[in-house]
Design an enzyme around this catalytic site. Structure first.
Site, PDB file in Angstrom:
ATOM      1  N   GLY A 155      23.590  49.199  79.881  1.00  0.00           N
ATOM      2  CA  GLY A 155      24.507  48.999  78.763  1.00  0.00           C
ATOM      3  C   GLY A 155      25.420  47.809  79.020  1.00  0.00           C
ATOM      4  O   GLY A 155      25.527  47.291  80.133  1.00  0.00           O
ATOM      5  N   CYS A 156      26.094  47.377  77.961  1.00  0.00           N
ATOM      6  CA  CYS A 156      26.969  46.211  78.067  1.00  0.00           C
ATOM      7  C   CYS A 156      28.169  46.486  78.962  1.00  0.00           C
ATOM      8  O   CYS A 156      28.513  45.673  79.836  1.00  0.00           O
ATOM      9  CB  CYS A 156      27.411  45.769  76.683  1.00  0.00           C
ATOM     10  SG  CYS A 156      28.019  47.084  75.607  1.00  0.00           S
ATOM     11  N   TYR A 157      28.817  47.635  78.777  1.00  0.00           N
ATOM     12  CA  TYR A 157      29.937  47.978  79.644  1.00  0.00           C
ATOM     13  C   TYR A 157      29.498  48.128  81.112  1.00  0.00           C
ATOM     14  O   TYR A 157      30.156  47.589  82.016  1.00  0.00           O
ATOM     15  CB  TYR A 157      30.594  49.274  79.186  1.00  0.00           C
ATOM     16  CG  TYR A 157      31.521  49.177  78.000  1.00  0.00           C
ATOM     17  CD1 TYR A 157      32.571  48.265  77.956  1.00  0.00           C
ATOM     18  CD2 TYR A 157      31.364  50.035  76.907  1.00  0.00           C
ATOM     19  CE1 TYR A 157      33.436  48.198  76.865  1.00  0.00           C
ATOM     20  CE2 TYR A 157      32.226  49.980  75.808  1.00  0.00           C
ATOM     21  CZ  TYR A 157      33.258  49.062  75.798  1.00  0.00           C
ATOM     22  OH  TYR A 157      34.114  49.007  74.728  1.00  0.00           O
ATOM     23  N   ALA A 160      29.016  44.659  82.774  1.00  0.00           N
ATOM     24  CA  ALA A 160      30.279  43.969  83.049  1.00  0.00           C
ATOM     25  C   ALA A 160      31.045  44.624  84.185  1.00  0.00           C
ATOM     26  O   ALA A 160      31.785  43.951  84.913  1.00  0.00           O
ATOM     27  CB  ALA A 160      31.138  43.933  81.788  1.00  0.00           C
ATOM     28  N   GLU A 308      31.451  38.897  79.400  1.00  0.00           N
ATOM     29  CA  GLU A 308      30.073  38.668  78.991  1.00  0.00           C
ATOM     30  C   GLU A 308      30.003  38.797  77.473  1.00  0.00           C
ATOM     31  O   GLU A 308      30.894  39.378  76.842  1.00  0.00           O
ATOM     32  CB  GLU A 308      29.130  39.689  79.629  1.00  0.00           C
ATOM     33  CG  GLU A 308      29.355  41.098  79.103  1.00  0.00           C
ATOM     34  CD  GLU A 308      28.468  42.159  79.737  1.00  0.00           C
ATOM     35  OE1 GLU A 308      27.904  41.895  80.815  1.00  0.00           O
ATOM     36  OE2 GLU A 308      28.361  43.258  79.159  1.00  0.00           O
TER      37      GLU A 308
END
EC number: 1.2.1.38
Length: 336
Positions: A155-157, A160, A308
């Site tokens: 996932g994006c979180y 990062a 990001e």
């Protein structure tokens, strides 16, 4: 020439994938599909009310289907830009047909069936494939990605959060008595294209949500092998993630130790950029496939900043990066 299928192509990540694949010299788009009840069915992905920026670049129709029997014979690679419940059911079908699957949902990210019962609210039915799934954190799992049939794109979180923390943990620089605290803010595109008051741009303020209850927290903790406190926020901007990570380092650790660890692990990783001084802002990565990392150390308190584009390094670009690794292409082909 490899043939690729994008399922869920009308979403933000799906459209980004279509753009990247259109530029790839070794891959051709076989089809773009959406769900049977999608309002986008039958439209071109480049239509005015969808993604007119793709006009003349990707002018393919969005096929509404749940029967892939007429498509699958012409497909080598499948990208699932779908909800986890959809990916859970579709991935095994494509895998059994011999395709290489890159799943952008959370359906196969953690190799524990109980995880899905507890945090996703469903019973995972495909333990065989769950056991075989490789987590697609590209900078850290490239050797496993090269041999995998199912790559679960983070996932994006979690991307990062993990990219700054993994070198610190691997090098033993953090005080294990203190959990890293991750405060991350995402643009509204992270909520997807489906309209609701919660992600309506004019309604969005900056606010925290899912306190101590977000399913990305256990994903981050599992892959770091380190408990963390994670608080997501929704921001009133379109795209990007800005993560502020606060840690306690071991006594005697200095700034050079932090910088040396980051440079050690990312020196030859082209999509992670380390700030040798200062720290990045969100504008440095918007529309780009990078994760930028900087930090400040004061006494034994470490603050790391990670930024990001949530749709790119947090989704489509990392999926493409994993595909390039899997098939032995240059890691950044079609990305930069």
């Amino acid at each position: 020439m490899l043939k690729a299928l994008i399922v869920g192509a009308s979403g933000y990540a799906g459209a980004q994938l279509a753009y990247y694949l259109s530029k790839h010299p070794q891959v051709e788009i076989a089809a773009l599909t959406v769900s049977e009840n999608s309002l986008d069915a039958g439209k071109l992905i480049s239509d005015y009310d969808l993604y007119p920026q793709l006009k003349g670049v990707v002018d393919l129709p969005l096929i509404a289907t749940r029967d892939y029997s007429s498509i699958i014979e012409n497909v080598d690679i499948v990208f699932l830009a779908t909800e986890h419940v959809v990916s859970h059911d579709l991935a095994p079908y494509f895998l059994d047909k011999g395709c290489i699957v890159f799943d952008l949902s959370g359906a196969f990210r953690v190799n524990l069936a109980d995880f899905y019962t507890q945090y996703y609210g469903f019973t995972h039915q495909y333990k065989h494939w769950l056991d075989k799934a490789v987590y697609g954190l590209a900078e850290w799992n490239d050797n496993a990605i090269k041999k995998a049939q199912l790559i679960a794109v983070p996932g994006c979180y979690p991307t990062a959060a993990q990219l700054p923390l993994k070198p610190m943990i691997t090098e033993g620089l953090l005080d294990p008595a203190y959990w890293p605290v991750i405060n991350a803010i995402s643009g509204v595109s992270g909520a997807g294209r489906k309209a609701s008051l919660k992600n309506h741009f004019c309604e969005v303020s900056i606010h925290a949500y899912s306190l101590f209850a977000h399913r990305h927290q256990p994903e981050i903790a599992y892959h770091l092998d380190q408990q963390v406190i994670f608080t997501p926020h929704l921001g009133n901007f379109k795209r990007g993630i800005h993560a502020t990570i606060t840690c306690r380092v071991k006594q005697g650790v200095i700034a050079d130790d932090i910088l040396n660890a980051l440079n050690k692990y990312y020196k030859n990783k082209p999509l992670v950029r380390i700030y040798q001084k200062d720290w990045p802002s969100l504008k440095s990565v918007e529309g780009l496939p990078y994760c930028d990392i900087g930090f400040v150390l004061k006494d034994d308190h470490l603050i790391m900043i990670s930024v990001e584009d949530n749709l790119l390094k947090g989704a489509a670009a990392q999926a493409m990066q994993c595909m390039n690794i899997r098939f032995g292409f240059n890691e950044t082909t079609s990305l930069i």
